[in-house]
Design a protein around this motif. Structure first.
Motif, PDB file in Angstrom:
ATOM      1  N   VAL A  34      39.296  64.137  83.324  1.00  0.00           N
ATOM      2  CA  VAL A  34      38.760  65.499  83.323  1.00  0.00           C
ATOM      3  C   VAL A  34      39.453  66.289  84.411  1.00  0.00           C
ATOM      4  CG1 VAL A  34      36.876  65.093  84.986  1.00  0.00           C
ATOM      5  CG2 VAL A  34      36.560  66.788  83.158  1.00  0.00           C
ATOM      6  N   GLY A  35      39.511  67.606  84.261  1.00  0.00           N
ATOM      7  CA  GLY A  35      40.053  68.448  85.313  1.00  0.00           C
ATOM      8  C   GLY A  35      39.051  68.612  86.445  1.00  0.00           C
ATOM      9  N   ALA A  36      39.529  68.522  87.674  1.00  0.00           N
ATOM     10  CA  ALA A  36      38.635  68.670  88.820  1.00  0.00           C
ATOM     11  C   ALA A  36      38.058  70.071  88.909  1.00  0.00           C
ATOM     12  CB  ALA A  36      39.383  68.329  90.110  1.00  0.00           C
ATOM     13  N   ASP A  37      38.723  71.059  88.264  1.00  0.00           N
ATOM     14  CA  ASP A  37      38.243  72.442  88.287  1.00  0.00           C
ATOM     15  C   ASP A  37      37.465  72.809  87.028  1.00  0.00           C
ATOM     16  OD1 ASP A  37      39.469  72.677  90.726  1.00  0.00           O
ATOM     17  OD2 ASP A  37      41.213  73.791  89.976  1.00  0.00           O
ATOM     18  N   ARG A  65      36.577  47.920  80.296  1.00  0.00           N
ATOM     19  CA  ARG A  65      37.459  48.130  81.447  1.00  0.00           C
ATOM     20  C   ARG A  65      37.758  49.617  81.499  1.00  0.00           C
ATOM     21  NH1 ARG A  65      39.598  43.714  78.694  1.00  0.00           N
ATOM     22  NH2 ARG A  65      41.129  45.097  77.714  1.00  0.00           N
ATOM     23  N   ARG A  66      37.387  50.287  82.576  1.00  0.00           N
ATOM     24  CA  ARG A  66      37.469  51.729  82.553  1.00  0.00           C
ATOM     25  C   ARG A  66      38.083  52.302  83.816  1.00  0.00           C
ATOM     26  NH1 ARG A  66      35.746  51.995  86.933  1.00  0.00           N
ATOM     27  NH2 ARG A  66      33.650  52.262  87.704  1.00  0.00           N
ATOM     28  N   ALA A  67      38.672  53.498  83.651  1.00  0.00           N
ATOM     29  CA  ALA A  67      39.124  54.298  84.772  1.00  0.00           C
ATOM     30  C   ALA A  67      38.599  55.704  84.562  1.00  0.00           C
ATOM     31  CB  ALA A  67      40.648  54.306  84.857  1.00  0.00           C
ATOM     32  N   ALA A  68      38.103  56.329  85.610  1.00  0.00           N
ATOM     33  CA  ALA A  68      37.625  57.708  85.565  1.00  0.00           C
ATOM     34  C   ALA A  68      38.454  58.524  86.542  1.00  0.00           C
ATOM     35  CB  ALA A  68      36.147  57.778  85.912  1.00  0.00           C
ATOM     36  N   VAL A  69      39.033  59.632  86.057  1.00  0.00           N
ATOM     37  CA  VAL A  69      39.934  60.449  86.857  1.00  0.00           C
ATOM     38  C   VAL A  69      39.501  61.906  86.772  1.00  0.00           C
ATOM     39  CG1 VAL A  69      42.322  61.268  87.107  1.00  0.00           C
ATOM     40  CG2 VAL A  69      41.871  58.879  86.472  1.00  0.00           C
ATOM     41  N   ALA A  70      39.479  62.591  87.915  1.00  0.00           N
ATOM     42  CA  ALA A  70      39.329  64.041  87.982  1.00  0.00           C
ATOM     43  C   ALA A  70      40.653  64.601  88.479  1.00  0.00           C
ATOM     44  CB  ALA A  70      38.183  64.432  88.906  1.00  0.00           C
ATOM     45  N   ALA A  71      41.427  65.198  87.592  1.00  0.00           N
ATOM     46  CA  ALA A  71      42.781  65.653  87.908  1.00  0.00           C
ATOM     47  C   ALA A  71      42.732  66.917  88.756  1.00  0.00           C
ATOM     48  CB  ALA A  71      43.560  65.896  86.623  1.00  0.00           C
ATOM     49  N   ALA A 131      41.583  57.175  75.418  1.00  0.00           N
ATOM     50  CA  ALA A 131      41.578  58.160  76.496  1.00  0.00           C
ATOM     51  C   ALA A 131      40.784  59.374  76.045  1.00  0.00           C
ATOM     52  CB  ALA A 131      43.003  58.565  76.863  1.00  0.00           C
ATOM     53  N   SER A 132      39.661  59.601  76.681  1.00  0.00           N
ATOM     54  CA  SER A 132      38.859  60.795  76.427  1.00  0.00           C
ATOM     55  C   SER A 132      39.171  61.810  77.506  1.00  0.00           C
ATOM     56  CB  SER A 132      37.371  60.447  76.429  1.00  0.00           C
ATOM     57  OG  SER A 132      36.602  61.634  76.309  1.00  0.00           O
ATOM     58  N   ILE A 133      39.723  62.953  77.115  1.00  0.00           N
ATOM     59  CA  ILE A 133      40.115  64.001  78.055  1.00  0.00           C
ATOM     60  C   ILE A 133      39.096  65.136  77.945  1.00  0.00           C
ATOM     61  CG2 ILE A 133      41.967  65.546  78.781  1.00  0.00           C
ATOM     62  CD1 ILE A 133      43.882  63.685  77.140  1.00  0.00           C
ATOM     63  N   SER A 134      38.315  65.333  78.992  1.00  0.00           N
ATOM     64  CA  SER A 134      37.259  66.356  78.990  1.00  0.00           C
ATOM     65  C   SER A 134      36.318  66.156  77.809  1.00  0.00           C
ATOM     66  CB  SER A 134      37.857  67.767  78.949  1.00  0.00           C
ATOM     67  OG  SER A 134      38.812  67.948  79.962  1.00  0.00           O
ATOM     68  N   GLY A 135      36.000  64.917  77.518  1.00  0.00           N
ATOM     69  CA  GLY A 135      35.219  64.604  76.329  1.00  0.00           C
ATOM     70  C   GLY A 135      33.743  64.893  76.474  1.00  0.00           C
ATOM     71  N   LEU A 136      33.099  65.027  75.322  1.00  0.00           N
ATOM     72  CA  LEU A 136      31.646  65.234  75.228  1.00  0.00           C
ATOM     73  C   LEU A 136      31.035  63.965  74.663  1.00  0.00           C
ATOM     74  CD1 LEU A 136      31.844  68.836  73.804  1.00  0.00           C
ATOM     75  CD2 LEU A 136      31.079  68.193  76.092  1.00  0.00           C
ATOM     76  N   HIS A 137      30.215  63.293  75.457  1.00  0.00           N
ATOM     77  CA  HIS A 137      29.761  61.955  75.103  1.00  0.00           C
ATOM     78  C   HIS A 137      28.262  61.833  74.920  1.00  0.00           C
ATOM     79  CE1 HIS A 137      33.563  61.422  77.550  1.00  0.00           C
ATOM     80  NE2 HIS A 137      33.895  61.156  76.299  1.00  0.00           N
ATOM     81  N   HIS A 142      39.816  73.207  81.984  1.00  0.00           N
ATOM     82  CA  HIS A 142      39.637  72.695  80.625  1.00  0.00           C
ATOM     83  C   HIS A 142      40.826  72.996  79.719  1.00  0.00           C
ATOM     84  CE1 HIS A 142      37.006  70.939  77.594  1.00  0.00           C
ATOM     85  NE2 HIS A 142      37.361  71.898  76.754  1.00  0.00           N
ATOM     86  N   PHE A 143      41.536  74.082  79.966  1.00  0.00           N
ATOM     87  CA  PHE A 143      42.618  74.459  79.069  1.00  0.00           C
ATOM     88  C   PHE A 143      43.978  73.901  79.479  1.00  0.00           C
ATOM     89  CE2 PHE A 143      40.540  78.575  77.271  1.00  0.00           C
ATOM     90  CZ  PHE A 143      39.568  77.801  76.663  1.00  0.00           C
ATOM     91  N   ASP A 144      44.176  73.565  80.749  1.00  0.00           N
ATOM     92  CA  ASP A 144      45.477  73.022  81.135  1.00  0.00           C
ATOM     93  C   ASP A 144      45.434  71.539  81.467  1.00  0.00           C
ATOM     94  OD1 ASP A 144      44.384  72.922  83.694  1.00  0.00           O
ATOM     95  OD2 ASP A 144      45.737  74.413  84.556  1.00  0.00           O
ATOM     96  N   VAL A 145      44.266  70.910  81.352  1.00  0.00           N
ATOM     97  CA  VAL A 145      44.163  69.482  81.669  1.00  0.00           C
ATOM     98  C   VAL A 145      44.974  68.626  80.697  1.00  0.00           C
ATOM     99  CG1 VAL A 145      42.070  69.072  80.291  1.00  0.00           C
ATOM    100  CG2 VAL A 145      42.515  67.679  82.327  1.00  0.00           C
ATOM    101  N   ILE A 146      45.235  69.146  79.498  1.00  0.00           N
ATOM    102  CA  ILE A 146      45.999  68.401  78.487  1.00  0.00           C
ATOM    103  C   ILE A 146      47.496  68.623  78.589  1.00  0.00           C
ATOM    104  CG2 ILE A 146      44.213  68.120  76.745  1.00  0.00           C
ATOM    105  CD1 ILE A 146      45.172  70.728  75.474  1.00  0.00           C
ATOM    106  N   ALA A 147      47.931  69.579  79.421  1.00  0.00           N
ATOM    107  CA  ALA A 147      49.350  69.963  79.437  1.00  0.00           C
ATOM    108  C   ALA A 147      50.255  68.787  79.759  1.00  0.00           C
ATOM    109  CB  ALA A 147      49.572  71.092  80.441  1.00  0.00           C
TER     110      ALA A 147
END
Length: 277
Positions: free
Chosen positions: A215-218, A240-246, A168-174, A251-256
């Motif tokens: 990733v956060g939608a904001d 097999r992948r899923a992409a989500v914009a929460a 799971a890459s959360i707001s990752g830099l690829h 960027h700072f609360d997407v991991i909460a």
């Protein structure tokens, strides 16, 4: 067209109350460590190498662990350590997973390619202690580091690759090449060869990989672009992948939500299948 690459990757100026987040993270993390240490389910500062930051913390669930979950912190490879994020283990621990959180040497003392190898060693050290499947998650620069573990030219040996079930890459830099256009590259010291070699979007995923790009939608447009980029490219390479914009997350609360065992993020990471068609 992006003209100001420093602005493209600047999160704090666009987040209300940004300065309040690091001390809150530190307080919440310290409280979680204290509670877990009191229950004898925490092992702190386990060495995985010879360097002063080659240390990880391991938090165990009640009863036998379903497997190993590893969270790798962000900070543009230049800031923070494991001590600010302990509370983010709470969700996976409550779901029955052991959670490891490593520190690593920061830039400029280490290059990003060296940090990648360090994280590989940290995962291996934790996997020696916990049996079963392995699921990795990382935030921002940590998202880069965990996806590098899932590349065919990544640092993990074959026995660990066989155990790797989901990343799971959360707001990752690829794709790291744009970072060469930022002022922070004076510290990162990326050149064209390293930026290409360390970009997961330019590498191939391990066969049969489950990939979650969250990733956060904001968030800043560049982070949303990087999130979609890896999901798109690796889907074409068999992941097999899923992409989500929460919704409503930056960027700072997407991991909460990692601290909440019932959150969609924790479910996608350590629950059922994260893959989509």
């Amino acid at each position: 067209m992006i003209q100001d690459w420093d602005d493209a990757y600047a999160n704090s100026p666009r987040i209300p109350g940004a300065a309040d987040y690091p001390p809150k993270w530190a307080r919440d993390a310290a409280g979680f460590r204290q509670a877990m240490t009191g229950s004898d389910r925490a092992e702190l500062d386990i060495p995985y190498g010879a360097g002063p930051r080659d240390r990880l913390d391991l938090f165990r669930p009640v009863g036998a662990a379903k497997g190993l979950a590893v969270f790798v912190h962000g900070g543009y490879w230049m800031a923070f350590d494991k001590s600010s994020w302990s509370h983010l283990a709470a969700g996976a621990v409550a779901r029955g997973w052991a959670v490891a959180m490593p520190s690593y040497t920061l830039c400029p003392e280490a290059r990003i390619s060296e940090i990648t190898r360090q994280v590989g060693k940290a995962v291996a050290a934790a996997a020696d202690r916990i049996a079963g499947p392995i699921r990795l998650a990382g935030h921002s620069a940590g998202g880069h580091l965990v996806t590098r573990m899932a590349c065919t030219d990544g640092p993990m040996p074959e026995p660990l690759r066989a155990r790797l079930a989901r990343v799971a890459s959360i707001s990752g830099l690829h794709d790291l090449r744009p970072l060469m256009r930022t002022r922070m590259n004076a510290t990162l010291r990326l050149d064209a060869a390293e930026a290409e070699a360390e970009s997961a979007a330019l590498r191939e995923p391990l066969p049969g990989l489950d990939l979650l790009c969250w990733v956060g939608a904001d968030e800043r447009p560049e982070f949303r672009r990087q999130n979609a980029l890896l999901a798109n490219i690796w889907a074409g390479l068999g992941a097999r992948r899923a992409a989500v914009a929460a919704a409503g997350r930056h960027h700072f609360d997407v991991i909460a939500d990692l601290s909440d065992p019932d959150s969609p993020l924790v479910e996608a990471w350590v629950g059922g299948s994260a893959a989509s068609a």
